[in-house]
Design an enzyme around this catalytic site. Structure first.
Site, PDB file in Angstrom:
ATOM      1  N   ARG A 244     -78.233  10.235 -10.509  1.00 27.50           N
ATOM      2  CA  ARG A 244     -79.279  10.219  -9.495  1.00 27.50           C
ATOM      3  C   ARG A 244     -80.344  11.222  -9.897  1.00 27.50           C
ATOM      4  O   ARG A 244     -80.037  12.245 -10.542  1.00 27.50           O
ATOM      5  CB  ARG A 244     -78.724  10.681  -8.130  1.00 27.50           C
ATOM      6  CG  ARG A 244     -78.161   9.599  -7.258  1.00 27.50           C
ATOM      7  CD  ARG A 244     -79.243   8.654  -6.748  1.00 27.50           C
ATOM      8  NE  ARG A 244     -78.705   7.577  -5.932  1.00 27.50           N
ATOM      9  CZ  ARG A 244     -78.237   6.425  -6.401  1.00 27.50           C
ATOM     10  NH1 ARG A 244     -78.211   6.181  -7.696  1.00 27.50           N
ATOM     11  NH2 ARG A 244     -77.802   5.481  -5.564  1.00 27.50           N
ATOM     12  N   GLU A 273     -88.245   9.663  -7.943  1.00 30.10           N
ATOM     13  CA  GLU A 273     -88.580   8.337  -8.474  1.00 30.10           C
ATOM     14  C   GLU A 273     -89.100   7.433  -7.354  1.00 30.10           C
ATOM     15  O   GLU A 273     -88.710   7.631  -6.195  1.00 30.10           O
ATOM     16  CB  GLU A 273     -87.358   7.711  -9.174  1.00 30.10           C
ATOM     17  CG  GLU A 273     -86.203   7.400  -8.253  1.00 30.10           C
ATOM     18  CD  GLU A 273     -84.977   6.879  -8.996  1.00 30.10           C
ATOM     19  OE1 GLU A 273     -84.561   7.473  -9.998  1.00 30.10           O
ATOM     20  OE2 GLU A 273     -84.428   5.871  -8.528  1.00 30.10           O
ATOM     21  N   HIS A 291     -84.270   3.026 -13.487  1.00 26.55           N
ATOM     22  CA  HIS A 291     -83.108   2.903 -12.593  1.00 26.55           C
ATOM     23  C   HIS A 291     -82.518   1.483 -12.641  1.00 26.55           C
ATOM     24  O   HIS A 291     -82.468   0.786 -11.626  1.00 26.55           O
ATOM     25  CB  HIS A 291     -83.510   3.282 -11.154  1.00 26.55           C
ATOM     26  CG  HIS A 291     -82.321   3.702 -10.319  1.00 26.55           C
ATOM     27  ND1 HIS A 291     -82.388   4.645  -9.322  1.00 26.55           N
ATOM     28  CD2 HIS A 291     -81.021   3.291 -10.328  1.00 26.55           C
ATOM     29  CE1 HIS A 291     -81.206   4.800  -8.759  1.00 26.55           C
ATOM     30  NE2 HIS A 291     -80.358   3.980  -9.360  1.00 26.55           N
TER      31      HIS A 291
HETATM   32  C1  DGY Z   1     -76.239   2.562  -7.157  1.00 23.23           C
HETATM   33  O1  DGY Z   1     -75.587   1.559  -6.853  1.00 23.23           O
HETATM   34  O2  DGY Z   1     -76.145   3.629  -6.551  1.00 23.23           O
HETATM   35  C2  DGY Z   1     -77.198   2.411  -8.263  1.00 23.23           C
HETATM   36  O3  DGY Z   1     -77.778   3.614  -8.627  1.00 23.23           O
HETATM   37  C3  DGY Z   1     -78.258   1.409  -7.882  1.00 23.23           C
HETATM   38  O4  DGY Z   1     -78.601   0.699  -8.974  1.00 23.23           O
END
Ligand code: DGY
Length: 333
Positions: A244, A273, A291
């Site tokens: 993240r 982001e 992402h």
């Molecule tokens: C999640 O599922 O948390 C991913 O980062 C989204 O693509």
């Protein structure tokens, strides 16, 4: 639910697969965002006021303030595994169930972690930009020499399901020595399955040739990697973040890359982001992706369908599949 009762009203905050929308509409009155418009927090709050449930995408902030405006709301179902968009305490206090979408994306996301590691260590995008710019005029023995992946040491921070899937790829696919750091140590059987050795965070940063971040975001994991941690890493090391934004101090990382304090980084997630720290855009030794770690059609469909399973399970039958706060719910259940 009795057959004559009005159907629960659901908000879908972003565009979604037609078959997912179709399935939702078989059970609920659905307000969709077919155009994938960029609804801000006020817009989402306004549209959510008369809804019983929401299919969310991991980015909508579900806060006490929003919940106070949505008295009928009973569930927010993220189609992502990450759920740092949810204030779980506020949701529990308001009696609103939170669900996420674990497991269905594990292997796909681990594949991408490895793709990013390979691209970063072997300088795939940097050399492609060079070629596209017409700069490739002759071969040279040291042109774009990168870091070895097979047989190197892979350090994984965050050893949940995705971290374990990456460890298996590293150990069994690439003959890597795998070390990991996690809040709690895995049991012996799981360590053996992943062929992974538990070490301290400091040891990991000092020993790893490649550091892979797979830790969930929370206040405690904010800037897990900052100036001090980057200083511990080998100058030849790569850093991969598929976890993240906010896990890495992006400004500190950009400076470390610019000054070659580490060799390279691969980033799929960013602080703030979709904005990207401008300094990251100017350094060549970083691979940047928007992402997309879980982005295959099949996996994204499975993630969305799991969110739908949670909405149907909870609103039609009283039981969600992957609840996050079921035991702490108070109030409007
Ligand atoms: C999640 O599922 O948390 C991913 O980062 C989204 O693509």
């Amino acid at each position: 639910m009795s057959p004559s009762a009005p159907r629960p009203r659901i908000l879908v905050t972003r565009a979604i697969f037609p078959e997912v929308a179709q399935r939702l509409s078989e059970h609920f009155e659905v307000e969709s965002n077919l155009d994938d418009a960029d609804w801000n927090a006020d817009e989402i709050a306004r549209r959510l006021q008369d809804k019983t449930g929401a299919l969310t995408f991991g980015v909508e902030r579900i806060t006490a303030e929003l919940l106070a405006q949505c008295p009928a709301l009973k569930i927010c179902a993220n189609m992502t595994v990450g759920y740092n968009n949810f204030d779980l305490g506020a949701m529990s206090a308001a009696g609103v169930l939170a669900t996420n979408a674990p497991d269905v994306l594990t292997e796909t996301t681990a594949d991408f972690g490895f793709a990013l590691l390979m691209a970063t260590a072997r300088r795939v995008t940097e050399s492609e930009h060079f070629l596209r710019a017409g700069k490739w005029t002759r071969w040279s023995y040291q042109m774009f020499s990168g870091a070895e992946v097979h047989g190197s040491t892979l350090g994984i921070i965050g050893m949940g399901r995705i971290g374990q899937a990456i460890a298996r790829r590293g150990a069994f696919g690439f003959g890597m020595k795998v070390i990991y750091y996690n809040r709690s140590r895995l049991d012996g059987a799981t360590e053996t399955q992943c062929r992974a050795t538990y070490v301290s965070k400091q040891e990991l940063l000092q020993a790893a040739d490649h550091v892979m971040l797979v830790v969930p975001y929370s206040a405690a994991s904010h800037h897990t990697i900052g100036v001090a941690e980057l200083a511990l890493m080998k100058p030849s090391a790569t850093l991969i973040n598929i976890a993240r934004g906010g896990i890495v101090d992006d400004a500190a990382l950009a400076a470390a890359l610019r000054d070659k304090r580490i060799a390279a980084a691969g980033l799929d997630v960013f602080e703030g982001e979709p904005r990207v720290h401008p300094d990251l855009l100017t350094v060549p030794n970083v691979v940047l992706t928007p992402h997309i770690a879980s982005a295959t059609a099949g996996t994204r469909r499975d993630m969305a369908m799991l969110a739908v399973d949670n909405l149907i399970g909870y609103l039609m039958h009283g039981k969600a599949v992957t609840p996050l706060n079921a035991s702490g719910l108070q109030g409007r259940i």
